[in-house]
Design an enzyme around this catalytic site. Structure first.
Site, PDB file in Angstrom:
ATOM      1  N   GLU A 282       7.458  -5.596  -3.410  1.00  0.00           N
ATOM      2  CA  GLU A 282       7.623  -4.438  -4.282  1.00  0.00           C
ATOM      3  C   GLU A 282       8.717  -4.669  -5.329  1.00  0.00           C
ATOM      4  OE1 GLU A 282       6.730  -0.702  -2.249  1.00  0.00           O
ATOM      5  OE2 GLU A 282       8.261   0.261  -3.477  1.00  0.00           O
ATOM      6  N   GLU A 285       7.167  -6.608  -7.940  1.00  0.00           N
ATOM      7  CA  GLU A 285       6.273  -5.734  -8.696  1.00  0.00           C
ATOM      8  C   GLU A 285       7.082  -4.895  -9.687  1.00  0.00           C
ATOM      9  OE1 GLU A 285       3.935  -3.514  -5.925  1.00  0.00           O
ATOM     10  OE2 GLU A 285       2.396  -3.022  -7.408  1.00  0.00           O
ATOM     11  N   CYS A 302       4.748   3.113   0.697  1.00  0.00           N
ATOM     12  CA  CYS A 302       4.942   2.839   2.125  1.00  0.00           C
ATOM     13  C   CYS A 302       4.449   3.965   3.002  1.00  0.00           C
ATOM     14  CB  CYS A 302       6.417   2.658   2.441  1.00  0.00           C
ATOM     15  SG  CYS A 302       7.156   1.414   1.452  1.00  0.00           S
ATOM     16  N   SER A 322       2.546   1.462  -6.192  1.00  0.00           N
ATOM     17  CA  SER A 322       2.632   0.054  -5.857  1.00  0.00           C
ATOM     18  C   SER A 322       1.375  -0.323  -5.073  1.00  0.00           C
ATOM     19  CB  SER A 322       3.867  -0.190  -4.992  1.00  0.00           C
ATOM     20  OG  SER A 322       3.719  -1.367  -4.257  1.00  0.00           O
ATOM     21  N   LYS A 361       0.029   7.268   9.948  1.00  0.00           N
ATOM     22  CA  LYS A 361      -0.245   5.839  10.158  1.00  0.00           C
ATOM     23  C   LYS A 361      -1.492   5.650  11.003  1.00  0.00           C
ATOM     24  CE  LYS A 361       3.764   4.202   8.371  1.00  0.00           C
ATOM     25  NZ  LYS A 361       3.843   3.442   7.130  1.00  0.00           N
ATOM     26  N   GLU A 364      -4.022   5.884   8.429  1.00  0.00           N
ATOM     27  CA  GLU A 364      -3.989   4.708   7.563  1.00  0.00           C
ATOM     28  C   GLU A 364      -4.677   3.510   8.222  1.00  0.00           C
ATOM     29  OE1 GLU A 364      -0.175   2.876   6.971  1.00  0.00           O
ATOM     30  OE2 GLU A 364      -0.628   2.310   4.917  1.00  0.00           O
ATOM     31  N   GLU A 369      -9.896  -0.098   3.877  1.00  0.00           N
ATOM     32  CA  GLU A 369      -9.208  -1.137   3.090  1.00  0.00           C
ATOM     33  C   GLU A 369      -8.257  -1.958   3.961  1.00  0.00           C
ATOM     34  OE1 GLU A 369      -8.859   2.121   2.649  1.00  0.00           O
ATOM     35  OE2 GLU A 369      -9.151   2.742   0.577  1.00  0.00           O
ATOM     36  N   CYS A 507      10.884   8.998   7.381  1.00  0.00           N
ATOM     37  CA  CYS A 507      10.273   8.741   8.692  1.00  0.00           C
ATOM     38  C   CYS A 507      11.083   9.326   9.848  1.00  0.00           C
ATOM     39  CB  CYS A 507      10.093   7.250   8.902  1.00  0.00           C
ATOM     40  SG  CYS A 507       9.196   6.472   7.554  1.00  0.00           S
TER      41      CYS A 507
END
Lengths: 589, 180
Positions: A282, A285, A302, A322, A361, A364, A369, A507
């Site tokens: 990142e 990036e 994230c 990102s 998560k 996710e 993907e 988190c």
């Protein structure tokens, strides 16, 4: 604001409060905890549950103390016979239609309804309600909804609408048939839910709970043919202890690793390592975009709840995100490729488990993907709470465990990786590395702690000096706060780098973290987020490594396998794409 | 990026344009229900999108008020008053008789699309108890035995029209493609 002081008596004890304070809050000042179920300070003050009733002298009817503002000297009685009877009746009525399967309930011993009933000394129910028999909604990988345990306190709705501003829930139908539900009573999986799990944390009962993956993980551990690897998110080490009665903010890294080994995991790795890796990708990036390739501001990716929020509510800004996968997915990809090859393991036999502070998560990991060539990056995600349950199931005395270190070759992580778990941490970690990279890795830069990026205020902005360039960064946590920054961007304000975390506090306040509700903590409190975050910064402070790019394991990874940040291999394994999901029309059948 | 068909209801747009102000949601829902006979999920989603309101809120309002229906209604809505006076005078027996005759339960519509049955609160015609309404007509001081006769009156009216397959309002639906 008026700061007029009003004197009153509560149970004959004199107390002074600011005009407008509720009786419930005033009572806390004199050490009286009035029971309540629907009340969440400053979030849900609606007087719905009728449990916090009190007697006010001169007022005929009993009053709900959470919504009774004190404007004049009054006399309040919180524990008269009449009050106790009324509270009992209110809770009995709730219990009469509640699915009281306490002994097999996921919230057994940590249920506010159970506690209130116990505190009030309810020993038998004089009324029997109709049981609702709604089917449990669980057609998604993250959150289950059981309407038979809902007490219509509307705390989920309040959190979702006022804090997260996602507006999934509202009251549907009316009277005894009222449900607090998504539109058309759909399963959360087919709504605009961002899967953050804040409603799960807010729920006083087990009407909203994470979808457990414990049985699957046990089965994998039992299977001799499988090689089960686990990684733990940075924030787990500062919250897991709470489940075993330790103070909020206790660092239990070593005990956690020891417990996981005892549970049978072959290797235990810190997600902090792949947080370092995320930073490498990142930060590069960011530099690339600052040099004119790609859109500014760069937005961190994230947090899967934030990503889904953007996909639903701000699809026009997706190009800013990102392309980095979140750290645990990156790690998952590496375990079944780099690590498998290095150790001579068949990737088909590896089961990759992630302990996350998070219900998002879980979602996710199920995204198509997140895998390649038929492999899933991560097979199972369990929350901090689920790990706590597994440790309890195994009968492990957590508090007495001797500390053990993480496994190699991924066992080293930097302090920068650890602070990922707190709001502002990702940007701070990335800025540390970006600064060093832009200034030719000058170790003497003396720029490591960015105090202005820390803390629990909802929206933070700062100018950060990268040496050759000053950049404007912004940080938000809780998607309601994110809207503030995103709307500024849409109105033309310029930023270079944005970090957004879906949950308040990042988190450490995640939807999969221990629920400190129940008898001792009835409201979502800032305090424990503070303590948990402080613990992460403590880990960072005491780390020998404070910068991601200095991590020798990460360097080795690039040398042996990945090549360079944003290189071909990285792009294939560590980066992802996003899907504009739309706000309403995705709901059409 | 995929293209997805986004419906456009010109008739609903016209209603929204007329009544779109704070607090206008109920009025809009009412007018749209008058046009279509009920508020389908698709129509609710469309209205939420146009008004920039959460769909949970729109659906909450729709399901709160008994005025709104989320299922297609028959040509005639039968309302059986279950207010105190009617109840004492045997409204329950009348409700049961209608259910038997039409072979439907409350809030259901007969297969031929002719009748929808509703139980209502007091409709303010206590002097005529027990009372039922069929469409805009009021029938007072009735007994269960009279129910078949009343119903057949409405059936005869519609003997020549095939209600079942007749849309009340043609929905003008134009596909407009959106980036999804």
């Amino acid at each position: 604001m008026s700061e007029e002081i009003v004197q009153l008596t509560i149970d004959d004890v004199e107390v002074e409060v600011e005009k407008g304070t509720s009786i419930l809050e005033a009572a806390l000042k004199v050490g009286i905890e009035i029971p309540s179920l629907c009340y969440l300070k400053e979030i849900n003050e609606i007087g719905a549950c009728r449990v916090c009733l009190v007697e006010v002298e001169g007022v005929k009817a009993l009053q709900a103390s959470c919504v009774y503002p004190i404007t004049q000297p009054i006399k309040v009685y919180t524990s008269t016979e009449r009050v106790r009877k009324a509270r009992k009746r209110a809770v009995e009525l709730l219990l009469s239609e509640h699915d009281r399967e306490c002994t097999v309930c996921i919230r057994n011993l940590n249920c506010e309804l159970q506690n209130v009933a116990d505190n009030l000394g309810i020993r038998n129910l004089r009324v029997t309600g109709e049981s609702k028999n709604y089917p449990i909604q669980m057609d998604n990988p993250f959150i289950m909804r059981d309407y038979n345990k809902c007490i219509s306190c509307r705390r989920c709705e309040a959190i979702c609408s006022k804090i997260q501003e996602v507006h999934v829930y509202s009251a549907q139908r009316r009277g005894l048939n009222t449900v607090i539900a998504p539109a058309f009573m759909r399963d959360l999986g087919s709504t605009n839910c961002i899967t953050c799990g804040q409603c799960v944390i807010a729920c006083p009962t087990a009407s909203l709970v994470e979808k457990e993956a414990i049985e699957d993980v046990w089965a994998a551990l039992e299977d001799k043919d499988k090689y089960v690897v686990v990684q733990t998110a940075p924030s787990i080490q500062v919250t897991l202890g709470e489940i075993f009665g330790m103070e909020t903010g206790t660092i239990v890294t070593g005990k956690m690793v020891a417990a996981l080994r005892r549970l049978g995991f072959k290797k235990v790795f810190p997600t902090d390592l792949s947080a370092d890796l995320t930073i490498m990708e990142e930060a590069h990036e960011l530099i690339e975009r600052l040099q004119g390739h790609g859109k500014l501001p760069l937005m961190s990716s994230c947090c899967p709840a934030w990503v889904k929020f953007a996909e639903h509510f701000y699809p026009q800004l997706l190009e800013h995100l990102s392309s980095c996968k979140s750290p645990h997915e990156m790690f998952g990809a590496l375990i079944k490729t780099y690590y498998a090859k290095k150790e001579g393991l068949d990737p088909k036999k590896i089961v990759s488990v992630a302990v996350m502070p998070c219900t998002a998560k879980k979602y996710e990991a199920s995204r198509p993907e997140m895998g390649w060539d038929g492999y899933k990056d991560i097979d199972y995600v369990i929350t901090t709470r689920e790990l706590g349950r597994m440790i309890r199931q195994a009968g492990i005395h957590f508090r007495n465990l001797a500390d053990e270190p993480f496994d190699m070759p991924f066992g080293v992580s930097s302090g920068a990786g650890a602070i990922f778990g707190a709001t502002g941490g990702v940007i701070e970690a990335a800025v540390r590395s970006a600064y060093a990279i832009l200034n030719n890795r000058n170790k003497e830069m003396g720029l490591i702690d960015f105090e202005e990026l820390r803390g629990q205020s909802g929206v933070k902005e700062a100018m950060v000096d990268l040496g050759k360039k000053k950049i404007k960064v912004a940080i938000a946590h809780g998607t309601g706060n994110a809207r503030i920054i995103l709307d500024r961007i849409l109105n033309g304000e310029h930023y270079d780098y944005i970090e957004i975390m879906g949950c308040p506090g990042g988190c450490v306040g995640g939807g999969g973290q221990p629920i400190l509700g129940g008898r001792d903590h009835k409201r979502i409190s800032l305090d424990y987020r503070h303590n948990r975050a402080d613990a992460l910064y403590k880990i960072d402070m005491h780390s020998q490594l404070r910068q991601s790019h200095d991590n020798p394991d990460v360097r080795k990874l690039y040398e042996e396998f990945l090549g360079e940040p944003l290189g071909e291999m990285s792009k294939k394994l560590l980066h992802t794409t996003y899907t504009p999901r739309g706000l309403y029309f995705n709901l059409l059948k | 990026m995929q293209l997805k068909e986004k419906p456009v209801y010109k008739e609903i747009d016209a209603v929204i344009e007329k009544y779109n102000k704070p607090g206008g949601l109920i009025r809009i829902l009412q007018k749209v229900q008058d046009m279509y006979g009920y508020l389908s999920e698709d129509v609710q989603i469309y209205i939420a999108d146009r008004l920039k309101l959460p769909i949970s809120e729109v659906n909450g309002v729709v399901t709160f008020y008994s005025l709104f229906s989320t299922k297609p209604k028959g040509k005639y809505t039968i309302g059986v008053c279950l207010g105190t006076a009617c109840y004492v005078k045997g409204a329950n027996d009348i409700l049961k008789k209608i259910k038997d005759e039409l072979k439907i339960n409350e809030d259901e519509t007969t297969e031929d699309g002719l009748f929808t049955l509703r139980a209502t609160r007091c409709i303010g015609a206590c002097g005529l108890a027990p009372v039922i309404t069929v469409g805009d007509d009021v029938h007072g001081r009735i007994n269960p035995g009279e129910v078949p006769k009343i119903l057949s009156k409405y059936r005869e009216k519609d003997v020549d029209t095939n209600i079942k397959n007749k849309d009340k309002v043609s929905c003008f639906r134009v596909a407009e493609y959106i980036k999804e």
